[in-house]
Design an enzyme around this catalytic site. Structure first.
Site, short mmCIF file in Angstrom:
data_model
loop_
_atom_site.label_atom_id
_atom_site.label_comp_id
_atom_site.label_asym_id
_atom_site.label_seq_id
_atom_site.Cartn_x
_atom_site.Cartn_y
_atom_site.Cartn_z
N CYS A 1 12.95 49.11 73.98
CA CYS A 1 14.26 49.16 74.64
C CYS A 1 14.59 50.55 75.18
CB CYS A 1 15.34 48.71 73.67
SG CYS A 1 14.99 47.11 72.90
N HIS B 1 20.88 43.03 78.49
CA HIS B 1 19.86 43.97 78.01
C HIS B 1 18.47 43.57 78.50
CE1 HIS B 1 17.40 46.50 75.63
NE2 HIS B 1 17.29 45.74 74.56
N CYS C 1 18.57 52.28 70.50
CA CYS C 1 17.66 51.87 69.45
C CYS C 1 16.51 51.11 70.10
CB CYS C 1 18.37 51.00 68.43
SG CYS C 1 19.05 49.47 69.13
#
Length: 421
Positions: free
Chosen positions: A87, A376, A407
């Protein structure tokens, strides 16, 4: 004090609208969805270097950055390379580009994309070896073998993007962390509702207008819901821990499956001068890349190590930060990481920081919404977070500081310290 010998700047880039999984953007792949973003940014200025990433593997390309650049029909003399850190992919691209500035590379275009609607299916390692060995000996027999493959021969997304080592998804891991930190369902839903309302308000007030390009299929983010409410969020069933009666993470307080692409600029002073006048830009003061034992500390808890270390290195405390842009993989993840960094015992024992970092102001976090509402797409989130933070910080007084935190799967995380100039 800065990590860099000469000033490094981040300038707000552009992105696509973020689409719902299986929705308006599902016909794209990560390359084709990146092209319009890169073309639009290249109209602002031609970069000296291009760094791009995606997380979900695709055997159709080995260097997505170069594929995107050439498909965009841009100057083939501009070098391009790819990068991946789950990510944190496009934030890590920013750090890599910052370290490569100078000596003819004054302006770099960085970012990434993900079309989560279209994960590639792959053969297991054993099946792949069996077929490739057979092709080397008897192509006809290998073709016949292809027709006899069964579901066991494929790596199927039956558990989404589960961690390879544990075999569990990020949501499975986050349920454990939420319980360990006593993060309530009500607190998660409350944060999710704020994220949606702020993102909707941001769109209605025009904040996103010069950060998002319009596509034929979609003109604005599809995920923020103006019609959501505390009651609707509370009515959703747990998405991961469905059996214990203690599950608290739902589709409503998690970031959704999302398709999107996003870019950002990394530049020195000469590079900034090549961007259109008035482009929001801030100084990248420093960054931290951290990693934790995902078996003991929580898969998504690395920012709780990186944030205190980064601030302590600059003799800063939480009140010195005017803006926090924290990636919302899950509402529980934001709440747990902030709970950790505001626990002096945790900060001392885990991050190794002895200083008192002071009170934390929740009103400074994600003022225009975060990933729970906006979405996301793994490879795009870092550039989206950074560009959004740059524009938010640009509206604050000179000298104001921001922390951008992401994160990442595998027990890793990235944190950037920005300053308004």
């Amino acid at each position: 004090m800065s990590r860099f010998a000469k000033p490094v700047f981040l300038a707000a880039g552009l992105r696509t609208p973020f689409g719902r999984g299986g929705g308006a953007l599902a016909a794209y792949d990560a390359v084709s969805l990146s092209v319009p973003v890169v073309q639009a940014m290249a109209q602002q200025a031609e970069p000296d270097l291009f760094v791009w990433g995606t997380v979900i593997p695709n055997l159709g390309w080995s260097n997505i950055a170069r594929e995107v650049w050439l498909d965009a029909k841009l100057n083939p003399s501009v070098p391009a390379f790819s990068i991946v850190l789950a990510c944190s992919t496009s934030m890590t691209a920013t750090f890599a580009a910052a370290g490569m500035l100078g000596a003819g590379a004054d302006l770099t275009l960085v970012g990434g994309a993900e079309v989560m609607s279209r994960p590639s299916l792959a053969l297991t390692a054993a099946s792949s070896k069996r077929l490739t060995d057979l092709f080397a000996k008897d192509a006809a027999a290998a073709l016949a073998e292809l027709q006899s493959l069964t579901p066991r021969d494929f790596v199927l997304p039956t558990k989404g993007w589960a961690n390879r080592i544990t075999g569990r998804t990020m949501g499975d891991h986050m349920e454990e962390t939420a319980k360990a930190w006593n993060i309530s369902r009500a607190a998660q839903d409350e944060w999710a509702l704020k994220s949606h309302r702020r993102a909707v308000d941001g769109w209605n007030d025009g904040f996103f207008d010069n950060l998002v390009i319009s596509l034929p299929e979609l003109a604005r983010d599809a995920n923020p819901r103006a019609d959501t409410s505390a009651e609707r969020l509370a009515a959703l069933k747990p998405a991961f821990d469905r059996d214990s009666g203690l599950g608290s993470i739902t589709a409503g307080n998690s970031s959704p499956i999302t398709d999107g692409a996003a870019g950002c600029w990394v530049a020195n002073e000469a590079g900034v001068s090549r961007l259109p006048t008035g482009t929001p830009h801030v100084r990248l003061v420093d960054y931290e890349v951290s990693a934790v034992d995902l078996h003991t500390e929580g898969l998504l808890m690395a920012p709780s190590y990186g944030i205190p270390r980064l601030l302590a290195r600059h003799q800063l405390a939480y009140p010195d930060i005017a803006l926090w842009e924290i990636h919302e993989a899950f509402a529980a993840q934001v709440l747990a990481n902030v709970a950790a960094i505001t626990d002096p015992d945790w900060v001392r024992a885990k991050a190794g920081v002895e200083e008192d970092l002071g009170p934390f102001d929740w009103d400074r976090v994600n003022p225009m919404g975060g990933s729970v509402a906006i979405g996301h797409p793994f490879g795009a989130t870092g550039a989206r977070d950074l560009s959004q933070a740059v524009k938010e910080l640009w509206a604050l007084p000179v000298g104001s500081r921001a922390i951008v935190s992401i994160c990442a799967d595998g027990g890793q995380g990235t944190v950037a310290l920005l300053e308004r100039v």
